[in-house]
Design an enzyme around this catalytic site. Structure first.
Site, short mmCIF file in Angstrom:
data_model
loop_
_atom_site.label_atom_id
_atom_site.label_comp_id
_atom_site.label_asym_id
_atom_site.label_seq_id
_atom_site.Cartn_x
_atom_site.Cartn_y
_atom_site.Cartn_z
CG ASP A 11 -0.21 -0.04 2.54
OD1 ASP A 11 0.93 -0.53 2.60
OD2 ASP A 11 -0.78 0.43 3.55
CG HIS A 245 7.31 0.14 10.19
ND1 HIS A 245 7.47 -0.27 11.50
CD2 HIS A 245 7.00 1.47 10.25
CE1 HIS A 245 7.27 0.75 12.31
NE2 HIS A 245 6.98 1.81 11.58
#
Length: 328
Positions: A11, A245
């Site tokens: 995303d 991340h």
């Protein structure tokens, strides 16, 4: 050199862009598809960003548009203070960019590729897990055909941060907790790379600036789009840098020795005050009967060699992109 077949469910997103740059530079990666999902922006934004980034980084891989809402809950409210209104730091890189994804719906693409390459495909998912949950609904038998499912998601209580959206919830899981619970309890091999290790994997300002020097225009682009992202971490956490991340999850695919692991069954909380929390019942620990019983045992990252992750990222990007010209 043998290559690993990867479906990258993403995303984009600034740290997604960092991870995609790594995958495009990783010589052991064979990217089969990018599948997009809502998360760091609406799915139209994340799909446009994926198309833009593949062209910018010179990565020849098809992009498939996926889910625009969670399985049950309403679509989450965008958070432009994290990734910008355009999802890539609002530096104007996307001005005038237009491209179209493939016609196939992303969950269907996931099913078809796993069926085409049984036992070979690693699903690397760094956004809400809606596409994976929908793929399971389309064809439950893919659980026995996938090589591994590596997710950036969750927080299990070992690291410095147990949640980044609530005190206990990580963003990808809380954005679709019903999908997360479906994916985490399915009978396929999962490795969860959660906040326990990703919040330790910090790309400092100095390291980001060095990549801007050694990794050519790609390194400079990643530095430019991450200025607001880094500012958020500086204001909230008090350090000059940003958490990688999604990069940590991508590196875990190829460098599993850089992480330490725990094993057990995993659930995601789907309602109430703890919605989005991930719960690990470790192997060997006894509790009264509960909703974690009779589930497949999965793998969770609990430790990380931070210097090893940073070194791997710097080396792969600098080797591949140093001296390369921008593709768009």
């Amino acid at each position: 050199m043998s290559k690993m077949k990867i479906i990258f469910d993403t995303d984009p997103g600034i740290d997604d862009a960092m991870a995609l740059a790594y995958l495009g530079a990783q010589p052991r990666a064979e990217l089969l598809a990018l599948t997009t999902v809502f998360g760091n922006g609406g799915v139209d934004i994340t799909t446009r960003n994926a198309l833009y980034l593949t062209q910018r980084f010179g990565i020849d891989v098809p992009v498939y548009r996926g889910a625009h809402t969670p399985l049950v809950l309403p679509a989450p409210t965008p958070a432009p203070h994290v990734h910008g209104y355009d999802g890539l730091g609002d530096i104007g890189a996307l001005d005038g960019f237009v491209a179209e994804p493939q016609a196939t719906f992303a969950p269907q693409c996931i099913v078809e590729l796993i069926r085409e390459y049984p036992g070979e495909v690693t699903l690397l998912a760094v956004g809400p897990l809606t596409n994976l949950a929908l793929a399971l609904e389309l064809d439950p038998e893919i659980t026995g055909l996938v090589k591994e499912v590596v997710i950036m998601g969750g927080a299990f209580g070992w690291g410095p941060r147990r949640g980044n959206v609530s005190p206990v919830a990580e963003a990808n899981v809380i954005n679709d907790p019903h999908a997360a619970d479906k994916v985490l309890t399915a009978n396929w091999p999962i490795r969860a790379v959660g906040l326990d290790v990703t919040t330790q994997s910090i790309l400092s300002t100095a390291a980001a600036r060095e990549l801007g020097r050694t990794a050519g225009e790609t390194g400079q682009f990643l530095f430019d789009i991450s200025r607001g992202y880094e500012k958020l971490y500086t204001q909230r956490d008090g350090f000059a840098g940003c958490a990688m991340h999604d990069v940590a999850a991508a590196i875990a695919v190829f460098e599993p020795h850089l992480f330490g692991y725990a094993r057990g069954t995993i659930r995601a909380v789907t309602d109430g005050i703890a919605i989005g929390q991930t719960i690990l019942k470790e192997e060997g620990r006894s509790f009264p009967p509960g909703p974690w019983d009779d589930l497949p045992v999965q793998t969770v990252c609990r430790e990380v060699d931070v210097e090893g992750v940073l070194s791997a990222y710097h080396s792969v990007l600098s080797t591949h992109y140093g001296g390369l010209k921008t593709a768009v």
